[in-house]
Write a protein that holds these residues in place. Structure first.
Motif, PDB file in Angstrom:
ATOM      1  N   ALA A 168       0.848  -1.203   0.000  1.00  0.00           N
ATOM      2  CA  ALA A 168       0.000   0.000   0.000  1.00  0.00           C
ATOM      3  C   ALA A 168       0.881   1.250   0.000  1.00  0.00           C
ATOM      4  N   ARG A 170       4.121   1.453  -0.890  1.00  0.00           N
ATOM      5  CA  ARG A 170       4.979   1.532  -2.065  1.00  0.00           C
ATOM      6  C   ARG A 170       4.228   1.991  -3.297  1.00  0.00           C
ATOM      7  N   ASP A 196      -5.605   1.783   0.375  1.00  0.00           N
ATOM      8  CA  ASP A 196      -4.655   2.799  -0.081  1.00  0.00           C
ATOM      9  C   ASP A 196      -5.312   3.753  -1.068  1.00  0.00           C
ATOM     10  N   PRO A 199      -2.719   3.882  -7.344  1.00  0.00           N
ATOM     11  CA  PRO A 199      -3.245   3.877  -8.719  1.00  0.00           C
ATOM     12  C   PRO A 199      -4.405   2.915  -8.937  1.00  0.00           C
ATOM     13  N   ILE A 201      -5.948  -1.161  -9.366  1.00  0.00           N
ATOM     14  CA  ILE A 201      -5.538  -2.305 -10.195  1.00  0.00           C
ATOM     15  C   ILE A 201      -6.700  -2.655 -11.123  1.00  0.00           C
ATOM     16  N   LEU A 209      -2.891 -11.739  -8.938  1.00  0.00           N
ATOM     17  CA  LEU A 209      -1.943 -10.973  -8.114  1.00  0.00           C
ATOM     18  C   LEU A 209      -1.089 -11.818  -7.175  1.00  0.00           C
ATOM     19  N   VAL A 216       1.728  -6.256 -12.174  1.00  0.00           N
ATOM     20  CA  VAL A 216       0.914  -5.477 -13.101  1.00  0.00           C
ATOM     21  C   VAL A 216       1.838  -4.587 -13.919  1.00  0.00           C
ATOM     22  N   ASP A 217       2.791  -3.981 -13.235  1.00  0.00           N
ATOM     23  CA  ASP A 217       3.701  -3.051 -13.891  1.00  0.00           C
ATOM     24  C   ASP A 217       5.122  -3.356 -13.422  1.00  0.00           C
ATOM     25  N   SER A 221       7.141  -1.896 -10.054  1.00  0.00           N
ATOM     26  CA  SER A 221       7.382  -2.804  -8.933  1.00  0.00           C
ATOM     27  C   SER A 221       8.864  -2.796  -8.560  1.00  0.00           C
ATOM     28  N   GLY A 228       8.154  -9.216  -6.323  1.00  0.00           N
ATOM     29  CA  GLY A 228       7.143  -9.976  -7.052  1.00  0.00           C
ATOM     30  C   GLY A 228       6.675 -11.197  -6.275  1.00  0.00           C
ATOM     31  N   LEU A 229       7.149 -11.342  -5.015  1.00  0.00           N
ATOM     32  CA  LEU A 229       6.788 -12.525  -4.227  1.00  0.00           C
ATOM     33  C   LEU A 229       5.918 -12.176  -3.013  1.00  0.00           C
ATOM     34  N   GLY A 230       5.757 -10.877  -2.747  1.00  0.00           N
ATOM     35  CA  GLY A 230       5.055 -10.446  -1.529  1.00  0.00           C
ATOM     36  C   GLY A 230       3.675 -11.056  -1.372  1.00  0.00           C
ATOM     37  N   LEU A 231       2.849 -10.959  -2.410  1.00  0.00           N
ATOM     38  CA  LEU A 231       1.474 -11.454  -2.273  1.00  0.00           C
ATOM     39  C   LEU A 231       1.411 -12.978  -2.301  1.00  0.00           C
ATOM     40  N   ALA A 232       2.420 -13.616  -2.915  1.00  0.00           N
ATOM     41  CA  ALA A 232       2.470 -15.084  -2.878  1.00  0.00           C
ATOM     42  C   ALA A 232       2.707 -15.531  -1.426  1.00  0.00           C
ATOM     43  N   PHE A 257      -7.174  -4.234   0.386  1.00  0.00           N
ATOM     44  CA  PHE A 257      -6.846  -5.650   0.574  1.00  0.00           C
ATOM     45  C   PHE A 257      -7.402  -6.049   1.941  1.00  0.00           C
TER      46      PHE A 257
HETATM   47  P1  ADP Z   1       5.750  -6.743  -5.793  1.00  0.00           P
HETATM   48  O1  ADP Z   1       6.952  -7.059  -5.013  1.00  0.00           O
HETATM   49  O2  ADP Z   1       5.985  -6.610  -7.258  1.00  0.00           O
HETATM   50  O3  ADP Z   1       4.957  -5.630  -5.222  1.00  0.00           O
HETATM   51  P2  ADP Z   1       3.602  -8.431  -4.892  1.00  0.00           P
HETATM   52  O4  ADP Z   1       3.427  -9.914  -4.969  1.00  0.00           O
HETATM   53  O5  ADP Z   1       3.613  -7.816  -3.554  1.00  0.00           O
HETATM   54  O6  ADP Z   1       4.899  -8.102  -5.700  1.00  0.00           O
HETATM   55  O7  ADP Z   1       2.446  -7.747  -5.739  1.00  0.00           O
HETATM   56  C1  ADP Z   1       2.165  -8.210  -7.050  1.00  0.00           C
HETATM   57  C2  ADP Z   1       1.716  -7.054  -7.948  1.00  0.00           C
HETATM   58  O8  ADP Z   1       0.441  -6.575  -7.507  1.00  0.00           O
HETATM   59  C3  ADP Z   1       2.616  -5.839  -7.874  1.00  0.00           C
HETATM   60  O9  ADP Z   1       3.689  -5.920  -8.769  1.00  0.00           O
HETATM   61  C4  ADP Z   1       1.676  -4.715  -8.250  1.00  0.00           C
HETATM   62  O10 ADP Z   1       1.580  -4.622  -9.644  1.00  0.00           O
HETATM   63  C5  ADP Z   1       0.334  -5.176  -7.703  1.00  0.00           C
HETATM   64  N1  ADP Z   1       0.004  -4.556  -6.397  1.00  0.00           N
HETATM   65  C6  ADP Z   1       0.140  -5.104  -5.177  1.00  0.00           C
HETATM   66  N2  ADP Z   1      -0.317  -4.287  -4.218  1.00  0.00           N
HETATM   67  C7  ADP Z   1      -0.758  -3.185  -4.836  1.00  0.00           C
HETATM   68  C8  ADP Z   1      -1.374  -1.964  -4.389  1.00  0.00           C
HETATM   69  N3  ADP Z   1      -1.607  -1.738  -3.093  1.00  0.00           N
HETATM   70  N4  ADP Z   1      -1.714  -1.050  -5.337  1.00  0.00           N
HETATM   71  C9  ADP Z   1      -1.480  -1.288  -6.648  1.00  0.00           C
HETATM   72  N5  ADP Z   1      -0.931  -2.404  -7.140  1.00  0.00           N
HETATM   73  C10 ADP Z   1      -0.575  -3.355  -6.253  1.00  0.00           C
END
Ligand code: ADP
Length: 278
Positions: A168, A170, A196, A199, A201, A209, A216-217, A221, A228-232, A257
Motif C-alpha cells: 500500500a 509503495r 490505499d 493507482p 488495479i 496478483l 501489473v507493472d 514494482s 514480485g513474491l510479496g502477495l504469494a 486488501f
Molecule cells: P511486488 O513485489 O511486485 O509488489 P507483490 O506480490 O507484492 O509483488 O504484488 C504483485 C503485484 O500486484 C505488484 O507488482 C503490483 O503490480 C500489484 N500490487 C500489489 N499491491 C498493490 C497496491 N496496493 N496497489 C497497486 N498495485 C498493487
C-alpha cells in the motif's frame, strides 16, 4: 473442457496380443511446467541485478571517475545488492512456509501487538520511501483497545500484514493516505484491511496478483523495491491460517486488501492483569 495429456505404452505379450497402458500425466506435466517457469523467473530476477552490479564494478575499475560520480555508482550498487537480498529472503520465506507444518490453534497472537508492530514498520518505511519526494504518507491505524487474538504463528501473521501494508505504501504517492482497519463481525469472524489511495488495479489482474512474480507493472514494482513474491507469501500464510484474502480496487482511486479470519481462529484477549497471559 481442457486437453488431457496421456502417456501411452504398448507391451507385447509375444502371442500377438498387446497391452495398452495409458496414464493421465496432465497434473504431473503442469507441475513440471510450473517448476520450470519458477526457476526461469528466479534466474531472471537474480541475473538482472547481477548484470547491473558487474557493469558498475567494471566501470569503477576502468574509469577514473570524479568522487561525486563514484558515490552515485556505489549507491546504485548498494541498491542492486539489497534487491537481491530481499529476493533471497522472500524465496527462503516461501520455501519455509511450504515445508513447515500448519500452525495449530494453541498459539495466540495479540492483534493490538500485531498492529503496533505494523505501525512502527509502516512509519519507518514511509519515511524511507518518501525521502526524496516530500511528506510521508498519512497513515491511519485503529485505536488499540481490546482487539482480541488470532490463533497462529505470530511471525507469519506479522509478515502477511506487513507485506500488504508495504505494498500500500509503495504504490501510494507521498503525502497520500493509507488506512488500516480491524473489524469484528457479528458472526465472530474478523477482518484486517489495508486501504490505499494509489493507482488501483485493473479487474483483469486481480485474480493473478498472488501468483509468484506476477506484476501489473514490472518497472514500477522494481522501482519501489518489489520482489514480485510479496502477495504469494501473503496467500500462503493466510491459507495456513484458514483466512481469506479479498481485493477490491478502483483504477485511479485506490485498492483495499482485506483478510478475514474465521471465528474458530479468534478469541477475546484475556482480561488485562491476567497472570497467565504471556
Ligand atoms: P511486488 O513485489 O511486485 O509488489 P507483490 O506480490 O507484492 O509483488 O504484488 C504483485 C503485484 O500486484 C505488484 O507488482 C503490483 O503490480 C500489484 N500490487 C500489489 N499491491 C498493490 C497496491 N496496493 N496497489 C497497486 N498495485 C498493487
Amino acid at each position: 473442457s481442457r486437453p488431457v495429456r496421456l502417456s501411452v505404452q504398448l507391451y507385447p505379450y509375444g502371442d500377438g496380443r498387446r497391452l495398452l497402458l495409458a496414464r493421465d500425466v496432465t497434473a504431473q506435466e503442469q507441475a513440471e511446467a510450473m517448476r520450470r517457469d519458477f526457476v526461469a523467473n528466479v534466474s531472471h530476477e537474480i541475473r538482472t541485478p547481477l548484470t547491473v552490479l558487474a557493469g558498475f564494478v567494471e566501470t569503477l575499475q576502468t574509469l577514473q571517475l570524479p568522487e561525486e560520480e563514484r558515490s552515485r555508482y556505489l549507491a546504485l550498487m548498494a541498491q542492486q545488492a539489497s534487491r537481491m537480498q530481499h529476493l533471497v529472503e522472500d524465496l527462503l520465506a516461501l520455501s519455509r512456509l511450504e515445508g513447515s507444518p500448519l500452525p495449530g490453534l494453541t498459539q495466540w497472537t495479540s492483534v493490538a501487538l500485531l498492529l503496533r508492530q505494523c505501525e512502527d514498520e509502516a512509519r519507518g518505511l514511509s519515511v524511507a520511501l518518501t525521502r526524496q519526494q516530500g511528506r510521508p504518507h498519512l497513515i491511519e491505524f485503529p485505536q488499540a483497545q481490546d482487539l482480541g487474538e488470532i490463533a497462529g504463528a505470530s511471525m507469519e501473521l506479522q509478515s502477511a500484514f506487513s507485506n500488504l501494508l508495504a505494498n500500500a505504501l509503495r504504490y501510494t504517492p507521498a503525502g497520500k493516505q493509507v488506512s488500516v482497519g480491524w473489524q469484528q463481525h457479528a458472526d465472530g469472524s474478523a477482518t484486517f484491511s489495508v486501504q490505499d489511495t494509489g493507482p488501483g488495479i485493473e479487474p483483469t489482474h486481480l485474480a493473478r496478483l498472488t501468483e509468484r512474480f506476477y506484476r501489473v507493472d514490472r518497472s514500477r514494482s522494481r522501482d519501489t523495491g518489489g520482489t514480485g513474491l510479496g502477495l504469494a507469501i501473503v496467500k500462503h500464510v493466510l491459507q495456513r491460517h484458514g483466512a481469506t484474502l479479498e481485493v477490491r480496487s478502483t483504477v485511479g482511486s485506490g485498492s483495499v486488501f482485506s483478510v478475514t479470519f474465521p471465528a474458530v481462529r479468534l478469541r477475546r484477549s484475556p482480561a488485562s492483569g491476567d497472570v497467565n497471559a504471556p
